[in-house]
Design an enzyme around this catalytic site. Structure first.
Site, PDB file in Angstrom:
ATOM      1  N   GLU A 114      65.814 -60.610 -38.687  1.00 17.21           N
ATOM      2  CA  GLU A 114      65.720 -61.559 -39.799  1.00 17.21           C
ATOM      3  C   GLU A 114      66.118 -62.984 -39.384  1.00 17.21           C
ATOM      4  O   GLU A 114      66.372 -63.829 -40.248  1.00 17.21           O
ATOM      5  CB  GLU A 114      66.600 -61.098 -40.958  1.00 17.21           C
ATOM      6  CG  GLU A 114      66.092 -59.828 -41.618  1.00 17.21           C
ATOM      7  CD  GLU A 114      66.897 -59.491 -42.851  1.00 17.21           C
ATOM      8  OE1 GLU A 114      66.487 -59.889 -43.950  1.00 17.21           O
ATOM      9  OE2 GLU A 114      67.936 -58.834 -42.707  1.00 17.21           O
TER      10      GLU A 114
ATOM     11  N   TYR B  98      56.998 -62.719 -47.571  1.00 17.94           N
ATOM     12  CA  TYR B  98      57.010 -64.099 -47.077  1.00 17.94           C
ATOM     13  C   TYR B  98      55.633 -64.734 -47.008  1.00 17.94           C
ATOM     14  O   TYR B  98      55.520 -65.907 -46.695  1.00 17.94           O
ATOM     15  CB  TYR B  98      57.721 -64.151 -45.712  1.00 17.94           C
ATOM     16  CG  TYR B  98      59.101 -63.564 -45.832  1.00 17.94           C
ATOM     17  CD1 TYR B  98      60.091 -64.246 -46.538  1.00 17.94           C
ATOM     18  CD2 TYR B  98      59.400 -62.301 -45.329  1.00 17.94           C
ATOM     19  CE1 TYR B  98      61.347 -63.684 -46.713  1.00 17.94           C
ATOM     20  CE2 TYR B  98      60.649 -61.735 -45.503  1.00 17.94           C
ATOM     21  CZ  TYR B  98      61.619 -62.438 -46.197  1.00 17.94           C
ATOM     22  OH  TYR B  98      62.855 -61.879 -46.386  1.00 17.94           O
TER      23      TYR B  98
END
Ligand SMILES: Nc1ncnc2c1ncn2[C@@H]1O[C@H](COP(=O)(O)OP(=O)(O)O)[C@@H](O)[C@H]1O
Ligand SMILES: [Mg+2]
Length: 325
Positions: free
Chosen positions: A28, A235
């Protein structure tokens, strides 16, 4: 009154020096960088002097473009009144950064060591939820050694015990898909969960613990995805957030009570995002994020905005609550 005294009386207080830490050593990394930049940009320069620190994928710390040995990075943290550890995932959100701040003796925003570690561990979170009577998806825990003995009988979700942003999470609809799913999850963690598939709407609840022991819960958010809430949907702009999540009163109450119970049982601090599936049988807890996505467009800031607390106000509140009094 002299001119000097008049100036001193009206001069605004010096901005508070705070460190925003982003990046980190996990899958991440990029998501954390985006959260950290957004947080640093949103802290009001009239109130805060922001030091931007990043942790590279290799673990190297930097301030701006300058590399910092860990000892110097700690000294920079100690030069600040508070740290905002905006690092998602392992070696960040899992209590590691909280531990560094604890040892360095510097105040920090968010959950402490134990809460971060417990919430990062989806298996431990399930055990805590079960003890509270909160439903979670039935699951088995596997390691690489045990994976070969697992007999697939029905559709499951395979995921690393500790990861995020949907990395390593796969739906396995037929036995032939299992080996690849296990391999993808085991690439990110030594332990994986094989969970029953929960059919339900995905609803996130944010909880903010305040310095006086209060709890704020803004309107819940429903994540509406066409298909699977994978990394691309999260995203790539493919997810639609609905705030407030359309819920019956009884559903909303059950979610809020479960979110508060799990926040308190884990010992969370600051803000946490508690993610559920809403099913006809009630809420099923999916996971707890103690450092959730934190751009202005992320779920938590949007939920607080719906409650009338702007992104900058939310950040200001989080920092002020941990500043030494
Ligand atoms: N047991 C499950 N049943 C149905 N969908 C699931 C299940 N577990 C995860 N998912 C889906 O996968 C997404 C990512 O899984 P999650 O456990 O939240 O991992 P991450 O920590 O990477 O966000 C969830 O938002 C949800 O859409
Ligand atoms: Mg999730």
């Amino acid at each position: 009154m002299t001119a000097t005294a008049a100036t001193a009386a009206t001069a605004p207080p010096a901005p508070t020096r705070v460190a925003v830490v982003g990046g980190g050593q996990n899958c991440e990394h990029e998501v954390s960088l985006a959260s950290a930049v957004a947080v640093a940009d949103a802290l009001d320069p009239a109130s805060y002097d922001v030091v931007r620190l990043t942790i590279g994928p290799d673990g190297a710390w930097r301030v701006g473009d300058r590399a910092l040995p860990l000892g110097e990075a700690v000294a920079v943290l100690q030069s600040c009144a508070a740290v905002l550890p905006v690092v998602h995932g392992p070696r960040g959100e899992d209590g590691t950064l909280a531990a560094l701040c604890e040892l360095a003796g510097v105040a920090y925003v968010g959950s402490g060591v134990a809460a971060g570690a417990l919430a990062m561990d989806k298996w431990a979170t399930k055990l805590v939820a079960q003890a509270l009577g909160i439903a979670t998806a039935p699951a088995v825990l596997l390691t690489a050694a045990g994976a070969a003995t697992y007999a697939w009988t029905h559709p499951v979700v395979v995921k690393p015990v500790a990861a995020g942003s949907s990395h390593g999470v796969s739906m396995v609809r037929e036995a032939a898909q299992l080996p690849d799913a296990l391999e993808a999850a085991l690439a990110l963690d030594d332990r994986v969960l094989v969970e029953d598939v929960v059919i339900g709407r995905e609803v996130d609840v944010a909880v903010l613990g305040t310095a006086d022991g209060g709890r704020l819960v803004p309107p819940a958010l429903e994540v509406v995805v066409d298909g699977w809430f994978d990394h691309e949907a999260k995203y790539g702009g493919g997810a639609d957030f609905r705030i407030p999540a359309p819920l019956e009163d009884v559903e909303r109450k059950a979610l809020e009570e479960a979110a508060l119970a799990v926040y308190d049982a884990l010992g969370c601090a600051g803000v946490a995002r508690v993610d559920f599936f809403v099913t006809p049988d009630g809420p099923v807890l999916n996971e707890v994020n103690t450092m959730p996505g934190f751009t202005a467009q992320s779920q938590v800031p949007k939920m607080f905005a719906a409650a009338g607390l702007s992104y900058a106000e939310l950040l200001d509140r989080l920092v002020r609550d941990v500043l030494p009094r």
